[in-house]
Design a protein around this motif. Structure first.
Motif, PDB file in Angstrom:
ATOM      1  N   THR A  39     -65.426-103.813  21.416  1.00  0.00           N
ATOM      2  CA  THR A  39     -64.839-102.977  22.468  1.00  0.00           C
ATOM      3  C   THR A  39     -64.216-103.843  23.548  1.00  0.00           C
ATOM      4  O   THR A  39     -63.101-103.579  24.003  1.00  0.00           O
ATOM      5  N   ALA A  56     -60.986-105.282  22.265  1.00  0.00           N
ATOM      6  CA  ALA A  56     -59.952-104.241  22.215  1.00  0.00           C
ATOM      7  C   ALA A  56     -59.425-103.948  23.622  1.00  0.00           C
ATOM      8  O   ALA A  56     -58.215-103.807  23.824  1.00  0.00           O
ATOM      9  N   ASN A  57     -60.318-103.886  24.600  1.00  0.00           N
ATOM     10  CA  ASN A  57     -59.909-103.628  25.983  1.00  0.00           C
ATOM     11  C   ASN A  57     -59.060-104.776  26.519  1.00  0.00           C
ATOM     12  O   ASN A  57     -58.045-104.545  27.181  1.00  0.00           O
ATOM     13  N   ASN A 102     -57.233-106.904  24.771  1.00  0.00           N
ATOM     14  CA  ASN A 102     -55.931-106.880  24.098  1.00  0.00           C
ATOM     15  C   ASN A 102     -55.041-105.750  24.604  1.00  0.00           C
ATOM     16  O   ASN A 102     -53.849-105.948  24.824  1.00  0.00           O
ATOM     17  N   TYR A 103     -55.626-104.571  24.810  1.00  0.00           N
ATOM     18  CA  TYR A 103     -54.838-103.446  25.300  1.00  0.00           C
ATOM     19  C   TYR A 103     -54.323-103.729  26.710  1.00  0.00           C
ATOM     20  O   TYR A 103     -53.134-103.575  26.988  1.00  0.00           O
ATOM     21  N   ALA A 104     -55.219-104.119  27.597  1.00  0.00           N
ATOM     22  CA  ALA A 104     -54.820-104.348  28.988  1.00  0.00           C
ATOM     23  C   ALA A 104     -53.730-105.417  29.066  1.00  0.00           C
ATOM     24  O   ALA A 104     -52.742-105.253  29.785  1.00  0.00           O
ATOM     25  N   SER A 133     -51.592-106.124  26.859  1.00  0.00           N
ATOM     26  CA  SER A 133     -50.330-105.655  26.279  1.00  0.00           C
ATOM     27  C   SER A 133     -49.558-104.827  27.307  1.00  0.00           C
ATOM     28  O   SER A 133     -48.373-104.557  27.128  1.00  0.00           O
ATOM     29  N   GLN A 134     -50.234-104.434  28.386  1.00  0.00           N
ATOM     30  CA  GLN A 134     -49.631-103.582  29.411  1.00  0.00           C
ATOM     31  C   GLN A 134     -49.320-104.321  30.715  1.00  0.00           C
ATOM     32  O   GLN A 134     -48.440-103.915  31.458  1.00  0.00           O
ATOM     33  N   TYR A 164     -55.097-104.155  34.926  1.00  0.00           N
ATOM     34  CA  TYR A 164     -54.499-102.883  34.490  1.00  0.00           C
ATOM     35  C   TYR A 164     -54.788-101.791  35.518  1.00  0.00           C
ATOM     36  O   TYR A 164     -53.885-101.074  35.955  1.00  0.00           O
ATOM     37  N   PHE A 199     -61.232 -96.875  29.639  1.00  0.00           N
ATOM     38  CA  PHE A 199     -61.315 -97.719  28.445  1.00  0.00           C
ATOM     39  C   PHE A 199     -62.368 -97.175  27.478  1.00  0.00           C
ATOM     40  O   PHE A 199     -63.308 -97.864  27.092  1.00  0.00           O
ATOM     41  N   ARG A 200     -62.183 -95.908  27.127  1.00  0.00           N
ATOM     42  CA  ARG A 200     -63.100 -95.214  26.202  1.00  0.00           C
ATOM     43  C   ARG A 200     -64.543 -95.300  26.675  1.00  0.00           C
ATOM     44  O   ARG A 200     -65.457 -95.611  25.909  1.00  0.00           O
TER      45      ARG A 200
END
Length: 87
Positions: A17, A20-21, A23-25, A27-28, A57, A70-71
């Motif tokens: 998790t 994933a957080n 990588n997502y953050a 990417s933004q 983010y 973040f889920r």
């Protein structure tokens, strides 16, 4: 004056998790602050790196509670989470 808030990863979050957080953050938002040698790159733990990225983010999106979900693996804190360096 608005109270300062930060978004950090929940200590109970698992490694997948957190990754994933992170990588997502990143990417933004611009995560160059996490590069080696930058103040936010230490400690090098995954939870620290994910928290820095998640907070970048959250701050960039206007510090709305929904930008720190973040889920359900993050929480908003009112104490500055800058890492305390241990000896």
């Amino acid at each position: 004056m608005l109270q300062r808030t930060w978004c950090v990863a929940k200590p109970s979050s698992d490694q997948a998790t957190l990754l994933a957080n992170l990588n997502y953050a990143c990417s933004q938002v611009d995560c160059r602050i996490l590069q080696k040698g930058c103040p936010c790159s230490t400690p090098e733990s995954l939870i620290n790196r994910a928290s820095v990225a998640m907070n970048l983010y959250y701050q960039s999106r206007g510090r709305n509670h929904w930008n720190c979900d973040f889920r359900n693996s993050a929480l908003i804190v009112v104490t500055d989470p800058k890492p305390v360096t241990s000896k």
